[in-house]
Scaffold this active site. Structure first.
Site, mmCIF file in Angstrom:
data_model
loop_
_atom_site.group_PDB
_atom_site.id
_atom_site.type_symbol
_atom_site.label_atom_id
_atom_site.label_comp_id
_atom_site.label_asym_id
_atom_site.label_seq_id
_atom_site.Cartn_x
_atom_site.Cartn_y
_atom_site.Cartn_z
ATOM 1 N N LYS A 19 0.858 -1.191 0.000
ATOM 2 C CA LYS A 19 0.000 0.000 0.000
ATOM 3 C C LYS A 19 0.892 1.238 0.000
ATOM 4 C CE LYS A 19 -1.771 2.684 2.948
ATOM 5 N NZ LYS A 19 -1.585 3.930 2.176
ATOM 6 N N GLU A 69 10.306 1.019 10.451
ATOM 7 C CA GLU A 69 11.322 2.063 10.307
ATOM 8 C C GLU A 69 10.588 3.373 10.546
ATOM 9 O OE1 GLU A 69 13.210 4.903 9.461
ATOM 10 O OE2 GLU A 69 13.269 4.365 7.328
ATOM 11 N N CYS A 75 13.449 10.790 7.775
ATOM 12 C CA CYS A 75 13.358 10.155 9.086
ATOM 13 C C CYS A 75 14.639 10.379 9.876
ATOM 14 C CB CYS A 75 13.083 8.669 8.918
ATOM 15 S SG CYS A 75 14.175 7.890 7.744
ATOM 16 N N GLU A 86 9.535 15.293 16.398
ATOM 17 C CA GLU A 86 9.900 15.229 14.985
ATOM 18 C C GLU A 86 9.030 16.227 14.225
ATOM 19 O OE1 GLU A 86 8.832 11.646 12.563
ATOM 20 O OE2 GLU A 86 10.937 11.755 11.979
HETATM 21 P P1 NAI Z 1 1.792 7.767 8.616
HETATM 22 O O1 NAI Z 1 2.617 6.906 9.492
HETATM 23 O O2 NAI Z 1 0.369 7.995 9.038
HETATM 24 O O3 NAI Z 1 1.752 7.195 7.124
HETATM 25 C C1 NAI Z 1 2.663 6.274 6.576
HETATM 26 C C2 NAI Z 1 1.906 5.167 5.865
HETATM 27 O O4 NAI Z 1 1.109 4.461 6.803
HETATM 28 C C3 NAI Z 1 0.952 5.658 4.783
HETATM 29 O O5 NAI Z 1 0.951 4.740 3.707
HETATM 30 C C4 NAI Z 1 -0.387 5.617 5.490
HETATM 31 O O6 NAI Z 1 -1.498 5.507 4.623
HETATM 32 C C5 NAI Z 1 -0.235 4.389 6.349
HETATM 33 N N1 NAI Z 1 -1.135 4.320 7.501
HETATM 34 C C6 NAI Z 1 -1.647 5.351 8.207
HETATM 35 N N2 NAI Z 1 -2.448 4.891 9.182
HETATM 36 C C7 NAI Z 1 -2.450 3.542 9.102
HETATM 37 C C8 NAI Z 1 -3.097 2.498 9.837
HETATM 38 N N3 NAI Z 1 -3.907 2.756 10.851
HETATM 39 N N4 NAI Z 1 -2.857 1.215 9.475
HETATM 40 C C9 NAI Z 1 -2.026 0.939 8.466
HETATM 41 N N5 NAI Z 1 -1.401 1.874 7.720
HETATM 42 C C10 NAI Z 1 -1.611 3.171 8.041
HETATM 43 O O7 NAI Z 1 2.514 9.167 8.466
HETATM 44 P P2 NAI Z 1 1.884 10.540 7.914
HETATM 45 O O8 NAI Z 1 0.543 10.758 8.535
HETATM 46 O O9 NAI Z 1 1.987 10.539 6.452
HETATM 47 O O10 NAI Z 1 2.906 11.596 8.517
HETATM 48 C C11 NAI Z 1 2.827 11.989 9.886
HETATM 49 C C12 NAI Z 1 4.202 12.142 10.480
HETATM 50 O O11 NAI Z 1 4.867 10.891 10.512
HETATM 51 C C13 NAI Z 1 5.147 13.047 9.724
HETATM 52 O O12 NAI Z 1 4.955 14.392 10.032
HETATM 53 C C14 NAI Z 1 6.476 12.540 10.188
HETATM 54 O O13 NAI Z 1 6.793 13.102 11.448
HETATM 55 C C15 NAI Z 1 6.258 11.055 10.356
HETATM 56 N N6 NAI Z 1 6.709 10.288 9.165
HETATM 57 C C16 NAI Z 1 7.887 9.609 9.243
HETATM 58 C C17 NAI Z 1 8.372 8.943 8.136
HETATM 59 C C18 NAI Z 1 9.651 8.195 8.167
HETATM 60 O O14 NAI Z 1 10.294 8.050 7.126
HETATM 61 N N7 NAI Z 1 10.052 7.659 9.279
HETATM 62 C C19 NAI Z 1 7.660 8.985 6.848
HETATM 63 C C20 NAI Z 1 6.404 9.668 6.892
HETATM 64 C C21 NAI Z 1 5.977 10.306 8.012
#
Ligand code: NAI
Ligand code: MG
Length: 490
Positions: free
Chosen positions: A187, A262, A296, A393
């Site tokens: 996804k 990660e 990240c 973050e």
């Molecule tokens: P997120 O963790 O919500 O999204 C990442 C992925 O997880 C997306 O594909 C999303 O659709 C999916 N996802 C969201 N909720 C889910 C659930 N309940 N079950 C399964 N999959 C789910 O991150 P988001 O909302 O895009 O960004 C929020 C914050 O997260 C950012 O501001 C940043 O601080 C952090 N982040 C960190 C990343 C990294 O590389 N470690 C990458 C993206 C965001």
């Protein structure tokens, strides 16, 4: 600003549907969602909005491909050959894929071309070479037995990825999974589905059998959660926010899925007075502002030794003022927009808090232009450890500068975080550098450099920055089960 530079051909958009069992199909519900260009806020395309029904079909297709299709019987060297082929096809379309990545994510085309795409290709080739080198051991045991281990694919891998490095996250997830012989249901992030879908098309073209790679675009709480809960999925690999990982852990508990995470960070970047200060300043600037700060491992807590603090900050101010923001498709652009309105709002919220908590805004702090989610490179001085901008973050172009006096103090303060993804140390004293590398609790420590990634070098987090490792030989652990076979010799 939205003028398209002549040399950059606008990419074509072919794939906007789910890929399930080798067929491109609309979502079962018929729903679609918009993916937008963050530089202009305009809609690029409507993409199929998958949900539980689509996930179920995709998981069945992945299971079928694993157990009944040619993939499960294919010899490992052939799997490797298909991965090499995929890397070659991506390389042939490098410019167009880079433009598509820039269009959907907003990252400068110079970065998509020079960083993301080469790393994608390298990662796939690295794991292509591993496909036929994943082997067990023969183990001397007590008694008249012959014992050996086999490393088998973990099975159907559910992979959930974020939007900050859309294609690179695909490569980090597909590479080891395919080398190990798993099948995949992925996804992509709802903000950036397009390059993942294009890569899936290239995987078909490379000859990777139907059902081995299935893609279901959609939202996290619907499609993502359905993938995590599905009993037909053996493991979840997730990159994103720690709060999402906490939900995934709970959703995965009933089926006890294998999990690798990660997650984010608040990585300390430590500059000693005895460092090459010009190199360190460039590293500090790049280590935070690269990719609009959406990394990240961003070096978001910059600790500077008192003695050189003021002169170092001056260098940073100069670099921020010279940074070129604008149309990400312009090869001269160094910084593009943030990925979406939600991220823009979150970052602006932290900038406000930083000002209110008494940090000194030395550059930026404002929106850039009146269209697209651009934020000026922001530098906060006089930041204290307890401020929100030093703890959370931010995931944007906001750098917090903190002062320190000695080595013992810096180890304690660097480790005073719930995160532990990365860290960097800048010094000419090699003993000090190695002592700090051992003392800092982080999955990666860079010495006199920042953001140096290689497909062969494991990456992942201590503490709340993650579980397990990606990349390198270590990265294969996430996609293999070890089986012990014991034969009586009597
Ligand atoms: P997120 O963790 O919500 O999204 C990442 C992925 O997880 C997306 O594909 C999303 O659709 C999916 N996802 C969201 N909720 C889910 C659930 N309940 N079950 C399964 N999959 C789910 O991150 P988001 O909302 O895009 O960004 C929020 C914050 O997260 C950012 O501001 C940043 O601080 C952090 N982040 C960190 C990343 C990294 O590389 N470690 C990458 C993206 C965001
Ligand atoms: Mg979220």
């Amino acid at each position: 600003m939205a003028t398209l530079v002549e040399s950059t051909k606008l990419p074509r958009i072919h794939q906007t549907e789910c890929l399930i069992g080798g067929r491109w199909t609309p979502a079962v519900s018929g729903k679609t969602f918009e993916t937008i260009n963050p530089a202009t806020e305009e809609v690029i395309a409507q993409v199929a909005e998958g949900d539980a029904a689509d996930i179920d079909l995709a998981v069945k297709a992945a299971r079928h491909a694993l157990e009944q299709g040619p993939w499960g019987r294919m010899d490992a060297r052939e799997r490797g050959r298909l991965l090499y082929k995929l890397a070659d096809l991506i390389e042939e379309e490098l410019n167009e894929l880079a433009a598509l990545e820039t269009l959907d994510n907003g990252k400068p085309i110079r970065d998509s071309r020079a960083a993301d795409l080469p790393l994608v290709i390298d990662c796939l080739r690295y794991y292509a070479g591993f496909a036929d080198k994943i082997h067990g051991q023969t183990i001397p045991v007590r008694g008249e037995y012959f014992t050996y281990t086999r490393r088998e694919p973990v099975g159907v891998a559910g992979q959930i990825i974020p939007w900050n490095f859309p294609m690179l996250m695909v490569a980090w997830k597909w590479g080891p999974a395919l080398a190990a012989g798993c099948t995949i249901v992925m996804k992509p992030a709802e903000q950036t589905p397009l390059t993942c879908l294009r890569m899936a098309r290239l995987a078909q073209k490379a000859g990777i059998p139907d059902g081995v790679i299935n893609i279901v675009p959609g939202y996290g709480p619907t499609a993502g959660a359905a993938l995590v809960k599905h009993p037909g999925v053996d493991k979840i690999a997730f990159t994103g926010e720690y709060r999402t990982a906490q939900i995934i852990m709970q959703d995965a508990a009933p089926t006890l899925k294998r999990l690798t995470f990660e997650l984010g960070g608040k990585s300390p970047n430590v500059v000693f007075a005895d460092a090459d200060l010009d190199a360190a300043a460039m590293g500090a600037h790049f280590g935070l502002y690269f990719n609009q700060g959406q990394c990240c491992c961003a070096g978001s807590r910059l600790f500077i030794e008192d003695k050189v603090h003021d002169k170092f900050v001056d260098k940073l101010v100069g670099m921020n003022k010279a940074r070129k923001l604008g149309d990400p498709l312009d090869p001269a652009t160094e910084q593009g927009p943030q990925v979406d309105q939600a991220q823009f709002d979150k970052i602006m919220g932290y900038i406000d808090r930083g000002k209110k908590e008494g940090a000194k805004c030395l550059t930026g702090g404002k929106r850039h232009g009146d269209r697209g989610y651009f934020i000026e490179p922001t530098l906060f001085g006089e930041v204290r450890d307890e401020m929100a901008i030093a703890k959370d973050e931010i995931f944007g172009p906001v750098l917090s500068v903190l002062r320190f006096k000695d080595v013992d103090e810096i180890v304690r303060r660097a480790n005073n975080t719930t995160y532990g993804l990365a860290a960097a140390v800048w010094t000419r004293d090699i003993a000090k550098a190695h002592r700090l590398a051992a003392a800092i609790k982080a999955g990666t420590v860079w010495i006199n450099c920042y953001d140096v990634f290689d497909a062969a070098a494991p990456f992942g987090g201590f503490k709340m920055s993650g579980m397990g490792r990606e990349l390198g030989e270590k990265g294969l652990d996430a996609y293999t089960e070890t089986k012990t076979v014991t034969v009586s010799l009597n």
